[in-house]
Design a protein around this motif. Structure first.
Motif, PDB file in Angstrom:
ATOM      1  N   ALA A   1      -2.751  10.907 -11.017  1.00  0.00           N
ATOM      2  CA  ALA A   1      -1.457  10.261 -11.206  1.00  0.00           C
ATOM      3  C   ALA A   1      -0.346  11.285 -11.412  1.00  0.00           C
ATOM      4  CB  ALA A   1      -1.519   9.307 -12.400  1.00  0.00           C
ATOM      5  N   ALA A   2      -0.635  12.333 -12.186  1.00  0.00           N
ATOM      6  CA  ALA A   2       0.386  13.351 -12.466  1.00  0.00           C
ATOM      7  C   ALA A   2       0.783  14.092 -11.190  1.00  0.00           C
ATOM      8  CB  ALA A   2      -0.133  14.339 -13.501  1.00  0.00           C
ATOM      9  N   LYS A   3      -0.185  14.405 -10.351  1.00  0.00           N
ATOM     10  CA  LYS A   3       0.131  15.077  -9.081  1.00  0.00           C
ATOM     11  C   LYS A   3       0.949  14.176  -8.172  1.00  0.00           C
ATOM     12  CE  LYS A   3      -3.601  18.488  -8.822  1.00  0.00           C
ATOM     13  NZ  LYS A   3      -3.853  18.553 -10.265  1.00  0.00           N
ATOM     14  N   SER A   4       0.664  12.882  -8.213  1.00  0.00           N
ATOM     15  CA  SER A   4       1.446  11.939  -7.424  1.00  0.00           C
ATOM     16  C   SER A   4       2.884  11.883  -7.929  1.00  0.00           C
ATOM     17  CB  SER A   4       0.803  10.545  -7.499  1.00  0.00           C
ATOM     18  OG  SER A   4       1.589   9.584  -6.849  1.00  0.00           O
TER      19      SER A   4
ATOM     20  N   LEU B   1       0.842  -1.202   0.000  1.00  0.00           N
ATOM     21  CA  LEU B   1       0.000   0.000   0.000  1.00  0.00           C
ATOM     22  C   LEU B   1       0.879   1.254   0.000  1.00  0.00           C
ATOM     23  CD1 LEU B   1      -2.718  -1.161   2.564  1.00  0.00           C
ATOM     24  CD2 LEU B   1      -2.753  -1.328   0.059  1.00  0.00           C
ATOM     25  N   ASN B   2       1.837   1.280  -0.912  1.00  0.00           N
ATOM     26  CA  ASN B   2       2.750   2.425  -0.992  1.00  0.00           C
ATOM     27  C   ASN B   2       2.029   3.653  -1.552  1.00  0.00           C
ATOM     28  OD1 ASN B   2       3.255   2.453  -4.118  1.00  0.00           O
ATOM     29  ND2 ASN B   2       3.459   0.317  -3.481  1.00  0.00           N
ATOM     30  N   ASP B   3       2.694   4.779  -1.530  1.00  0.00           N
ATOM     31  CA  ASP B   3       2.069   6.045  -1.925  1.00  0.00           C
ATOM     32  C   ASP B   3       1.641   6.082  -3.393  1.00  0.00           C
ATOM     33  OD1 ASP B   3       2.394   7.008   0.624  1.00  0.00           O
ATOM     34  OD2 ASP B   3       4.245   8.102   0.184  1.00  0.00           O
ATOM     35  N   ALA B   4       2.250   5.250  -4.227  1.00  0.00           N
ATOM     36  CA  ALA B   4       1.952   5.317  -5.662  1.00  0.00           C
ATOM     37  C   ALA B   4       0.889   4.326  -6.100  1.00  0.00           C
ATOM     38  CB  ALA B   4       3.230   5.066  -6.472  1.00  0.00           C
ATOM     39  N   TRP B   5       0.511   3.362  -5.250  1.00  0.00           N
ATOM     40  CA  TRP B   5      -0.321   2.272  -5.745  1.00  0.00           C
ATOM     41  C   TRP B   5      -1.706   2.748  -6.173  1.00  0.00           C
ATOM     42  CZ3 TRP B   5      -5.004   0.108  -4.654  1.00  0.00           C
ATOM     43  CH2 TRP B   5      -5.622   0.456  -3.464  1.00  0.00           C
TER      44      TRP B   5
END
Length: 447
Positions: A237-240, A172-176
């Motif tokens: 996704a782009a903001k991440s 459950l990482n920040d990008a998933w």
């Protein structure tokens, strides 16, 4: 061919091939289940025929995806042993859960294919729905593993050692969530447009028009979910990426100099040596807004980062532009369909209208491959972002180019077989599922 390049090329080719079948497996069962639900609610035999036709396509593509996915699993260990040595214990959980989802999907698909007139009708329908749910879960879990490579977490990296491992946090990482959401939406868009285009072509050829019209409208409905959801999921996704991987964002936009109120670059030819982008259209301050929700925010440029940590800027930039272009085209096509559906009913049967969807058959998958290129190439030179370089993870075994040639031959062969099987299946549809055929009911019961 250099062994390192051969290993990367083999992995890229394998992923590029497999991702198509993964996305079909995530979406096509939902089309099948929706058509089945329509049959159960209305009793219209056309929907039953459509469900069976789509289920055969799902079975073909599921088998192919199983083969390509298994090959990928072996490739991870064979080509990147140093990576798997350290990363396996950390992000192994989503892979193990993906295996469980895969087995559930296989069992449910078997129940569905052979359960006609044998199970309770609603249990049978649920089996088809379960194929979609487990396929979607498989895709999300694999993306969770990939997102860990972009946003490593769930461990402490101390003196070259991976300590205090927490597999739940790693999964459950920040990008998933941003990656999984965008991937799922893209899968709906790509598969919906591809299926709609095939049925639009058969409508133009006047082959079982009523059957293919119903199929076309179901497929378009799913395609619209993806087409209009993609900009929203893409923004998330782009903001991440802007927060976690600013160098990737800079490469996506060929953004060389740090500045406030950074423009959004459309098109253009980047020059890494001079830091210029020629022939580009720049929209003032839009990049800052898309990255931070602030038109005047500062966006870091590539020159703020060490040169040896730059990804291949041109490749990432072009792939990003391709993804945006085809995404916007599909949004436009979706808008035209909505206009036709609500205000211009006569357009729905026009050849130019149907041909638009035929032409758009590959658009979603082109955008999908381009987006995957942005994700993977944009992470380079890291295989685990900021921790392990790709060059340090590759196998020391020589002769990788021969493995690349062999796997390429296998995937090309699989592609030809799939094309043959799907073409034959499409050609059989009007013969097997034409309700105007006086023998249709008998065929339907037998099947």
């Amino acid at each position: 061919m250099d062994d390192f390049i051969a290993a990367r090329a083999q992995m890229a080719m394998s992923l590029g091939f497999h991702i198509i079948f993964a996305c079909v497996g995530m979406v096509m069962p939902f089309l099948m289940a929706f058509s089945h639900w329509k049959y159960l609610k209305t009793g219209n035999e056309i929907y039953k025929g459509l469900t069976k036709a789509w289920s055969k396509g799902v079975a073909i593509l599921f088998a192919t995806g199983a083969v390509s996915g298994t090959m990928l699993s072996f490739e991870l260990g064979l080509l990147w042993p140093e990576f798997m040595k350290h990363a396996g214990p950390i992000f192994g959980m989503p892979f193990s859960l993906e295996g469980t989802a895969f087995f559930i999907e296989a069992i449910a698909l078997g129940f569905f294919l052979y359960g006609w007139n044998k199970f309770n009708k609603w249990f049978h329908w649920f089996c088809g729905l379960l194929v979609g749910i487990s396929g979607l879960a498989s895709g999300v879990l694999v993306v969770a593993a990939n997102s860990w490579m972009n946003s490593p977490s769930g461990f402490d990296f101390i003196d070259g050692q991976y300590l205090n491992i927490d597999p739940i946090q790693a999964m459950l990482n920040d990008a998933w969530f941003p990656q999984a959401l965008h991937m799922t939406v893209a899968a709906f868009c790509a598969t919906g447009f591809a299926v709609a285009g095939v049925h639009a072509y058969l409508i133009i050829k006047k082959k079982n028009v009523e059957f293919h019209t119903k199929a076309f409208r179901i497929a378009v409905a799913f395609a619209l979910i993806g087409a209009f959801g993609a900009p929203l999921s893409g923004d998330i996704a782009a903001k991440s990426v802007a927060e976690r991987q600013p160098i990737k964002l800079a490469a996506m936009e060929a953004h060389f100099e740090t500045e406030k109120g950074a423009p959004f670059v459309l098109g253009g030819i980047p020059n890494e040596e001079t830091g210029e982008v020629k022939y580009a259209l720049k929209i003032p301050k839009l990049l800052s807004f898309l990255a931070t929700n602030d038109f005047n925010a500062e966006v870091k440029g590539l020159h703020d980062f060490p040169r040896d940590e730059w990804p291949p800027v041109a490749v990432v930039h072009y792939a990003f532009q391709i993804m945006i272009f085809f995404g916007m085209v599909m949004m436009a096509i979706g808008g035209v369909y909505l206009i036709a559906f609500f205000f211009k009913k006569e357009w729905l049967t026009k050849h130019w209208f149907l041909k638009t969807f035929v032409v758009a058959i590959p658009f979603g998958y082109i955008a999908l491959e381009a987006g995957w290129t942005v994700t993977e190439v944009g992470r380079q030179p890291w295989i685990i972002y900021g921790i392990m370089r790709t060059a340090d993870a590759v196998t020391p075994m020589p002769g990788i180019q021969y493995s690349f040639y062999f796997f390429t031959a296998v995937f090309v062969s699989l592609s030809l077989i799939i094309i043959f099987l799907l073409k034959r299946q499409i050609q059989m549809v009007p013969k097997l599922y034409d309700p105007t055929d006086p023998n249709y009911q008998t065929k339907s019961k037998k099947s």
